[in-house]
Write a protein that holds these residues in place. Structure first.
Motif, PDB file in Angstrom:
ATOM      1  N   LYS A 190       0.861  -1.185   0.000  1.00 32.66           N
ATOM      2  CA  LYS A 190       0.000   0.000   0.000  1.00 32.66           C
ATOM      3  C   LYS A 190       0.895   1.232   0.000  1.00 32.66           C
ATOM      4  O   LYS A 190       2.004   1.180   0.529  1.00 32.66           O
ATOM      5  N   LYS A 191       0.343   2.334  -0.490  1.00 36.58           N
ATOM      6  CA  LYS A 191       1.144   3.563  -0.599  1.00 36.58           C
ATOM      7  C   LYS A 191       1.706   3.982   0.770  1.00 36.58           C
ATOM      8  O   LYS A 191       2.878   4.323   0.892  1.00 36.58           O
ATOM      9  N   GLU A 192       0.857   3.916   1.801  1.00 37.36           N
ATOM     10  CA  GLU A 192       1.281   4.368   3.138  1.00 37.36           C
ATOM     11  C   GLU A 192       2.390   3.467   3.680  1.00 37.36           C
ATOM     12  O   GLU A 192       3.341   3.942   4.314  1.00 37.36           O
ATOM     13  N   ASP A 193       2.253   2.167   3.436  1.00 37.00           N
ATOM     14  CA  ASP A 193       3.277   1.238   3.930  1.00 37.00           C
ATOM     15  C   ASP A 193       4.584   1.393   3.148  1.00 37.00           C
ATOM     16  O   ASP A 193       5.672   1.222   3.709  1.00 37.00           O
ATOM     17  N   ALA A 194       4.469   1.716   1.866  1.00 42.22           N
ATOM     18  CA  ALA A 194       5.676   1.926   1.049  1.00 42.22           C
ATOM     19  C   ALA A 194       6.483   3.081   1.640  1.00 42.22           C
ATOM     20  O   ALA A 194       7.718   3.021   1.718  1.00 42.22           O
ATOM     21  N   GLU A 195       5.773   4.120   2.104  1.00 38.75           N
ATOM     22  CA  GLU A 195       6.476   5.253   2.707  1.00 38.75           C
ATOM     23  C   GLU A 195       7.171   4.827   3.995  1.00 38.75           C
ATOM     24  O   GLU A 195       8.324   5.161   4.231  1.00 38.75           O
ATOM     25  N   ASP A 200       9.876   2.119  -3.216  1.00 40.62           N
ATOM     26  CA  ASP A 200       9.085   2.695  -4.315  1.00 40.62           C
ATOM     27  C   ASP A 200       7.947   1.759  -4.665  1.00 40.62           C
ATOM     28  O   ASP A 200       8.091   0.540  -4.561  1.00 40.62           O
ATOM     29  N   VAL A 201       6.825   2.345  -5.098  1.00 38.38           N
ATOM     30  CA  VAL A 201       5.724   1.517  -5.587  1.00 38.38           C
ATOM     31  C   VAL A 201       5.857   1.348  -7.092  1.00 38.38           C
ATOM     32  O   VAL A 201       6.403   2.242  -7.739  1.00 38.38           O
ATOM     33  N   PRO A 202       5.369   0.291  -7.692  1.00 35.39           N
ATOM     34  CA  PRO A 202       4.824  -0.884  -7.033  1.00 35.39           C
ATOM     35  C   PRO A 202       5.939  -1.753  -6.455  1.00 35.39           C
ATOM     36  O   PRO A 202       7.049  -1.758  -6.970  1.00 35.39           O
TER      37      PRO A 202
END
Ligand code: 16G
Length: 240
Positions: A190-195, A200-202
């Protein structure tokens, strides 16, 4: 070097050779591998084939790309056996890595129905909800979201969780951790967890849910973890 008569596709042969060179230490962790042009010349194949092999190794997590800089050798993944009930701290220490935590959440909450079921709580019972980012040698490895019954650990506070939760339970509370059930599935971060994980996502992740029990079959934790798929490899021994 390459066997053009082989039924094994050339791009796979190149992948295997590059892997071997990484494993042998011809290319060291953090250093750049030769450029696409150099590899094209070296293997005598098209640039497209080389790109396919390199991209596959990037997707596998053996290499990583940095825009405008090149392609580099990634740190080897941590091999985590799935057979033993160990803690993150124990796992990292066993590998000679330094574990650390960042507690990003510590609250007492009213649990959802699935938490009530997993922890066999009685009506109205509250739980601690603890969010921790776990590091090994200062690199992010996982996010753990842990639910603990308040009644079982009265007076628990944030400072007690700076180190190992399992050590706290076994040494401070003198409780005996006995077994756990675990489920694992793959997903995209998820975007928040990536931070939080500084990736980087994906990016691929492994989601693990663990319910752990004390002696006497008493559930004491429900943990939902997000593990970096580029940092972990899970192993297990199976018998027949
Ligand atoms: C592991 C466990 C987690 C446990 C933690 C305790 C998995 C998927 N998770 O990370 O359930 O709470 O260890 O670690 O293996 P600690 O004692 O270092 O805090």
């Amino acid at each position: 070097m390459l066997d053009k008569q082989s039924p094994i596709p050339i791009y796979i042969q190149i992948e295997e050779q590059l892997k071997q060179q990484i494993q042998q230490g011809d290319f060291l962790v953090g250093t750049a591998i030769p450029s696409e042009r150099e590899l094209t010349e070296y293997f005598g194949v098209s640039r497209m084939t080389v790109r396919q092999s390199v991209t596959n190794l990037v997707n596998e997590g053996l290499l990583y790309r940095e825009k405008g800089r090149g392609t580099f050798v990634a740190s080897p993944k941590v091999e985590q056996p799935l057979n033993g009930l160990t803690s993150f701290t124990e796992d990292m220490l066993a590998r000679g890595m330094a574990p650390s935590n960042k507690i990003i959440g510590f609250e007492i909450v009213k649990p959802d129905a699935d938490v009530v079921t997993a922890l066999q709580l009685v009506d109205g019972e509250k739980v601690y909800f603890i969010e921790r980012i776990r590091f090994a040698d200062d690199k992010t490895m996982a996010i753990e979201r842990t639910y603990l019954p308040v009644a079982r650990f009265p007076g628990l506070h944030r400072d007690l969780l700076q180190g190992s939760l399992y050590a706290m339970i076994e040494n401070n509370q003198q409780l005996k951790i006995s077994h756990a059930t675990q489920r694992m599935e793959a997903g995209l971060v998820k975007k928040e967890d990536a931070e939080l994980l500084q990736i980087d996502v994906p990016a691929a992740i492994l989601m693990i849910e663990r319910i752990s029990y004390l002696d006497g079959d008493v559930p004491f934790e429900l943990v939902r973890s997000t593990y970096r798929a580029d940092r972990y490899k899970f192993t297990t021994e199976i018998k027949r």
